[in-house]
Every structure is written in C-alpha cells, then in structure tokens.
Design a protein around this motif. Sequence first.
Motif, PDB file in Angstrom:
ATOM      1  N   SER A  21       0.827  -1.206   0.000  1.00  0.00           N
ATOM      2  CA  SER A  21       0.000   0.000   0.000  1.00  0.00           C
ATOM      3  C   SER A  21       0.862   1.258   0.000  1.00  0.00           C
ATOM      4  CB  SER A  21      -0.919  -0.016   1.227  1.00  0.00           C
ATOM      5  OG  SER A  21      -1.649   1.172   1.310  1.00  0.00           O
ATOM      6  N   PHE A  22       1.875   1.313   0.847  1.00  0.00           N
ATOM      7  CA  PHE A  22       2.745   2.480   0.932  1.00  0.00           C
ATOM      8  C   PHE A  22       3.476   2.730  -0.379  1.00  0.00           C
ATOM      9  CE2 PHE A  22       7.002   4.233   1.817  1.00  0.00           C
ATOM     10  CZ  PHE A  22       6.646   5.451   2.386  1.00  0.00           C
ATOM     11  N   TYR A  23       4.132   1.699  -0.901  1.00  0.00           N
ATOM     12  CA  TYR A  23       4.928   1.880  -2.110  1.00  0.00           C
ATOM     13  C   TYR A  23       4.040   2.172  -3.322  1.00  0.00           C
ATOM     14  CZ  TYR A  23       9.222   0.605   0.274  1.00  0.00           C
ATOM     15  OH  TYR A  23      10.319   0.602   1.109  1.00  0.00           O
ATOM     16  N   ARG A  24       2.869   1.589  -3.368  1.00  0.00           N
ATOM     17  CA  ARG A  24       1.969   1.790  -4.504  1.00  0.00           C
ATOM     18  C   ARG A  24       1.202   3.106  -4.370  1.00  0.00           C
ATOM     19  NH1 ARG A  24      -2.062  -2.909  -6.128  1.00  0.00           N
ATOM     20  NH2 ARG A  24      -0.268  -3.592  -7.314  1.00  0.00           N
ATOM     21  N   LYS A  82       0.892  13.620   1.808  1.00  0.00           N
ATOM     22  CA  LYS A  82       0.418  12.233   1.808  1.00  0.00           C
ATOM     23  C   LYS A  82       0.705  11.538   3.140  1.00  0.00           C
ATOM     24  CE  LYS A  82       0.836  11.609  -3.158  1.00  0.00           C
ATOM     25  NZ  LYS A  82       1.251  10.684  -4.200  1.00  0.00           N
ATOM     26  N   GLY A  83       1.177  12.294   4.112  1.00  0.00           N
ATOM     27  CA  GLY A  83       1.421  11.737   5.438  1.00  0.00           C
ATOM     28  C   GLY A  83       2.814  11.222   5.701  1.00  0.00           C
ATOM     29  N   VAL A  84       3.729  11.396   4.756  1.00  0.00           N
ATOM     30  CA  VAL A  84       5.097  10.931   4.955  1.00  0.00           C
ATOM     31  C   VAL A  84       5.804  11.881   5.920  1.00  0.00           C
ATOM     32  CG1 VAL A  84       7.334  10.525   3.842  1.00  0.00           C
ATOM     33  CG2 VAL A  84       5.212   9.818   2.701  1.00  0.00           C
ATOM     34  N   LYS A  85       6.463  11.315   6.914  1.00  0.00           N
ATOM     35  CA  LYS A  85       7.228  12.094   7.878  1.00  0.00           C
ATOM     36  C   LYS A  85       8.712  11.969   7.530  1.00  0.00           C
ATOM     37  CE  LYS A  85       3.910  11.718  11.616  1.00  0.00           C
ATOM     38  NZ  LYS A  85       3.040  12.607  10.997  1.00  0.00           N
ATOM     39  N   TRP A 111      15.411  12.329   3.876  1.00  0.00           N
ATOM     40  CA  TRP A 111      15.212  10.922   4.215  1.00  0.00           C
ATOM     41  C   TRP A 111      13.870  10.720   4.898  1.00  0.00           C
ATOM     42  CZ3 TRP A 111      19.749  13.574   4.668  1.00  0.00           C
ATOM     43  CH2 TRP A 111      20.861  13.051   3.991  1.00  0.00           C
ATOM     44  N   PHE A 112      13.270   9.564   4.635  1.00  0.00           N
ATOM     45  CA  PHE A 112      12.015   9.179   5.279  1.00  0.00           C
ATOM     46  C   PHE A 112      12.011   7.668   5.423  1.00  0.00           C
ATOM     47  CE2 PHE A 112      11.427   9.260   0.735  1.00  0.00           C
ATOM     48  CZ  PHE A 112      10.569   8.212   0.422  1.00  0.00           C
ATOM     49  N   LYS A 113      11.032   7.151   6.151  1.00  0.00           N
ATOM     50  CA  LYS A 113      10.983   5.704   6.395  1.00  0.00           C
ATOM     51  C   LYS A 113       9.733   5.089   5.785  1.00  0.00           C
ATOM     52  CE  LYS A 113      13.687   5.902  10.608  1.00  0.00           C
ATOM     53  NZ  LYS A 113      13.711   5.717  12.066  1.00  0.00           N
ATOM     54  N   ASP A 114       9.870   3.832   5.391  1.00  0.00           N
ATOM     55  CA  ASP A 114       8.699   3.073   4.949  1.00  0.00           C
ATOM     56  C   ASP A 114       7.989   2.542   6.196  1.00  0.00           C
ATOM     57  OD1 ASP A 114      10.030   0.727   5.775  1.00  0.00           O
ATOM     58  OD2 ASP A 114      10.196  -0.111   3.761  1.00  0.00           O
ATOM     59  N   ASN A 118      12.405   1.069   7.321  1.00  0.00           N
ATOM     60  CA  ASN A 118      13.567   1.159   6.441  1.00  0.00           C
ATOM     61  C   ASN A 118      13.732   2.581   5.945  1.00  0.00           C
ATOM     62  OD1 ASN A 118      14.322  -1.663   6.400  1.00  0.00           O
ATOM     63  ND2 ASN A 118      12.455  -1.981   5.235  1.00  0.00           N
ATOM     64  N   ILE A 119      14.963   3.036   5.818  1.00  0.00           N
ATOM     65  CA  ILE A 119      15.243   4.418   5.429  1.00  0.00           C
ATOM     66  C   ILE A 119      15.325   4.526   3.909  1.00  0.00           C
ATOM     67  CG2 ILE A 119      16.862   6.338   5.621  1.00  0.00           C
ATOM     68  CD1 ILE A 119      17.754   5.053   8.315  1.00  0.00           C
ATOM     69  N   LEU A 120      14.553   5.476   3.360  1.00  0.00           N
ATOM     70  CA  LEU A 120      14.530   5.786   1.936  1.00  0.00           C
ATOM     71  C   LEU A 120      14.911   7.257   1.782  1.00  0.00           C
ATOM     72  CD1 LEU A 120      10.983   4.276   1.200  1.00  0.00           C
ATOM     73  CD2 LEU A 120      13.161   3.061   1.272  1.00  0.00           C
ATOM     74  N   SER A 121      15.244   7.672   0.566  1.00  0.00           N
ATOM     75  CA  SER A 121      15.542   9.091   0.372  1.00  0.00           C
ATOM     76  C   SER A 121      15.054   9.577  -0.977  1.00  0.00           C
ATOM     77  CB  SER A 121      17.050   9.347   0.469  1.00  0.00           C
ATOM     78  OG  SER A 121      17.700   9.067  -0.744  1.00  0.00           O
TER      79      SER A 121
END
Length: 125
Positions: A21-24, A82-85, A111-114, A118-121
């Motif tokens: 759901s998050f990635y899509r 979209k709610g990403v912190k 940087w943000f987390k899933d 996990n850390i994404l950027s």
Amino acid sequence: MFKDTRAFSGYSVNDIPKAKSFYRETLGLDARDGVMGLLELHIKGNNPIILYPKPNHEPATFTVLNFPVKDVEATVEELKTKGVKFESYDFENFKTDEDNIFRGDGPYIAWFKDPAGNILSVLQE
C-alpha cells in the motif's frame, strides 16, 4: 564476473500488505505481488527491487533505496501532504533544515521511512 548479470536489490519488511500500500499508493510505484509472498517494486530501467517478509524484521540503519528527483523541495512537500514524515538530523557536519532537507556538500537530499522503518531518500538530480 558479474558485470553482465541482471543483479537486483532486496530488503526485508515486516508487513507485505502495508508495504504494498505504501509503495503503490503513497509513492506511486508499480508494486506487484511476487512469488512466495514477495513484493516486487518495478522501477524504470531497473530489475525489480524485491521486498521480502521477515517476521523478526529489524529496519536498516542506513538508506536502502534512493529516488532521484528533479526538485527535492517540491517532492518533500508533496510527500508530506500524503502523510510521509521526514527525518531530521542535527550532527556537527550533517544537518537537515526546517524542511528536513540536507543542503550540504553534494545533492540536496531528504530521508524518510517506509512502514517497516527502512530508510529511503529523495535526492535532487
């Protein structure tokens, strides 16, 4: 030896449906169900990135996936709606600003987390 292989990357998550759901939906990626309960992230020009379920998952303490973007500020702003912190860092030679963007040597990056931590950027091309 490996220069002509179709190498791919992968990392664990603790909840495949939540990750899908998050990635899509949040990130807008082509996230597909794979074999044996895997999740495949299909990104332009690459082999799929494989996310695999791991009940005792521990998030990576480093960036596992980077998304190059034309405008980091606009991307951060859109993802926040979209709610990403986004992560804040305040080390001596490594600080993010009030918008959670690092503007030091190198590209602008945030940087943000899933959902699995996990850390994404996102980083400016």
